[in-house]
Design a protein around this motif. Structure first.
Motif, short mmCIF file in Angstrom:
data_model
loop_
_atom_site.label_atom_id
_atom_site.label_comp_id
_atom_site.label_asym_id
_atom_site.label_seq_id
_atom_site.Cartn_x
_atom_site.Cartn_y
_atom_site.Cartn_z
N UNK A 265 -24.48 -27.53 -17.07
CA UNK A 265 -23.05 -27.52 -17.38
C UNK A 265 -22.86 -27.18 -18.86
N UNK A 266 -21.99 -26.21 -19.15
CA UNK A 266 -21.65 -25.89 -20.53
C UNK A 266 -20.36 -26.62 -20.91
N UNK A 267 -20.41 -27.28 -22.06
CA UNK A 267 -19.25 -28.02 -22.55
C UNK A 267 -18.75 -27.43 -23.87
N UNK A 268 -17.68 -26.62 -23.84
CA UNK A 268 -17.07 -26.23 -25.11
C UNK A 268 -16.61 -27.48 -25.85
N UNK A 269 -16.88 -27.52 -27.15
CA UNK A 269 -16.57 -28.70 -27.95
C UNK A 269 -15.22 -28.55 -28.64
N UNK B 2 -15.97 -27.82 -17.82
CA UNK B 2 -15.82 -29.16 -18.38
C UNK B 2 -15.63 -29.00 -19.89
N UNK B 3 -15.15 -30.07 -20.55
CA UNK B 3 -14.92 -30.03 -21.99
C UNK B 3 -15.50 -31.27 -22.66
N UNK B 4 -15.90 -31.08 -23.91
CA UNK B 4 -16.43 -32.17 -24.73
C UNK B 4 -15.48 -32.37 -25.91
N UNK B 5 -14.86 -33.55 -25.97
CA UNK B 5 -13.86 -33.82 -27.01
C UNK B 5 -14.34 -34.97 -27.89
N UNK B 6 -14.22 -34.80 -29.20
CA UNK B 6 -14.61 -35.83 -30.15
C UNK B 6 -13.42 -36.17 -31.05
N UNK B 7 -13.12 -37.46 -31.14
CA UNK B 7 -12.11 -37.95 -32.05
C UNK B 7 -12.80 -38.23 -33.39
N UNK B 8 -12.77 -37.27 -34.30
CA UNK B 8 -13.47 -37.43 -35.58
C UNK B 8 -12.86 -38.52 -36.45
N UNK C 286 -4.86 -32.77 -23.24
CA UNK C 286 -5.96 -31.88 -22.86
C UNK C 286 -6.34 -32.09 -21.40
N UNK C 287 -6.46 -33.35 -21.00
CA UNK C 287 -6.82 -33.66 -19.60
C UNK C 287 -5.76 -33.10 -18.64
N UNK C 288 -4.50 -33.34 -18.96
CA UNK C 288 -3.42 -32.94 -18.05
C UNK C 288 -3.21 -31.44 -18.03
N UNK C 289 -3.43 -30.78 -19.18
CA UNK C 289 -3.19 -29.34 -19.27
C UNK C 289 -4.28 -28.53 -18.60
N UNK C 290 -5.53 -28.93 -18.80
CA UNK C 290 -6.64 -28.14 -18.28
C UNK C 290 -7.06 -28.51 -16.87
N UNK C 291 -6.84 -29.77 -16.48
CA UNK C 291 -7.28 -30.28 -15.19
C UNK C 291 -8.80 -30.19 -15.03
N UNK C 292 -9.53 -30.20 -16.16
CA UNK C 292 -10.97 -30.14 -16.13
C UNK C 292 -11.57 -31.53 -16.38
N UNK C 293 -12.82 -31.76 -15.96
CA UNK C 293 -13.50 -32.98 -16.38
C UNK C 293 -13.65 -32.97 -17.91
N UNK C 294 -13.23 -34.04 -18.54
CA UNK C 294 -13.29 -34.13 -20.00
C UNK C 294 -14.10 -35.36 -20.39
N UNK C 295 -15.13 -35.16 -21.21
CA UNK C 295 -15.86 -36.29 -21.76
C UNK C 295 -15.43 -36.47 -23.21
N UNK D 25 -13.16 -38.29 -17.70
CA UNK D 25 -14.20 -38.44 -16.69
C UNK D 25 -15.46 -39.12 -17.22
N UNK D 26 -15.72 -39.00 -18.52
CA UNK D 26 -16.91 -39.65 -19.10
C UNK D 26 -16.56 -40.12 -20.50
N UNK D 27 -16.95 -41.34 -20.83
CA UNK D 27 -16.70 -41.93 -22.14
C UNK D 27 -18.03 -42.06 -22.87
#
Length: 237
Positions: free
Chosen positions: A2-6, A45-51, A68-77, A97-99
């Motif tokens: 799985x590729x996760x754009x950050x 899927x997407x990888x999100x970081x709260x810096x 982001x979750x609602x707009x993309x409808x993708x699994x977001x970690x 989807x993942x914390x």
């Protein structure tokens, strides 16, 4: 694989840091718009970081993450500054989807244990390594804990997914640390998500050949070194 754009969020903007240095930042606009861009290009899927959260130890940017979750409808970690069960609950409630737990997983094993028992596979742990040792607090401190030893401890607790970052590689466009990733993947049965230094489509291909569960791609997407569609073709062959 799985590729996760950050998508790293700071002060409400999508940014990229070099080796976690808050003084070395490039800004790329609205994080929700960026998330939609990667979704439109085929991201699964997407990888999100709260810096802000990673630096300050308090959970921020919840509204943006929810968008982001609602707009993309993708699994977001999501990772960054998650220090309590309440924070995990909020993220799960908005559809994350993942914390991903970082510093808190190292400093408070009781918290980690409670989180895994309650949220099970939803919990992942980020292992940020420097010279083979775990780095904490937004990469500003290095512990005396070896990364592989920590990974084995996490597996015993019941963690099913780790995000492994070589912070010497992150943001440097110098390629992943394949040797360390192979070692980690060989010695644990958890899902290993590679992070740091993924620079070319060839890097993506090599990670896929090593049976890594996932790979996070950050700066290379923003500089154009990697075309997401081309990279996705390599992992979906």
């Amino acid at each position: 694989m799985i590729l996760y754009p950050a998508i790293d969020i700071r002060d409400g903007k999508c940014v990229r840091l070099i080796q976690g240095d808050y003084g070395k930042q490039n800004t790329y606009g609205d994080p929700v718009e960026m998330a939609q861009k990667w979704a439109n290009k085929g991201a699964e899927a997407l990888h999100v970081v709260d810096l802000d959260g990673a630096l300050e130890g308090t959970f921020k940017n919840l509204r943006i993450i929810q968008s982001i979750v609602e707009t993309t409808m993708l699994p977001v970690q999501v990772g960054g500054g998650i220090r309590s069960i309440e924070a995990i609950e909020k993220l799960v409630e908005i559809g994350v989807s993942r914390v991903i737990l970082g510093t808190a997983a190292i400093k408070d094993r009781g918290f980690l244990q409670a989180a895994v028992e309650r949220f099970k596979e939803t919990i992942a742990v980020s292992i940020d390594a420097k010279n083979g040792y775990v780095a904490t607090n937004g990469w500003t401190k290095t512990s005396d804990l070896k990364a592989l030893d920590f990974a084995k401890q996490l597996e015993e607790i019941g963690v099913q997914t780790i995000v492994y970052t070589d912070i010497a590689k992150d943001g440097m466009l110098a390629g992943p640390n394949f040797r360390e990733l192979e070692k980690m993947n060989e010695h644990v049965s958890m899902n290993v998500i590679a992070s740091g230094g993924v620079t070319t489509v060839s890097d993506v291909q090599q990670l896929a050949q090593r049976n890594v569960y996932g790979a996070i791609v950050g700066k290379a997407l923003y500089t154009g070194n990697i075309n997401l569609e081309d990279a996705l073709k390599e992992v979906n062959v």
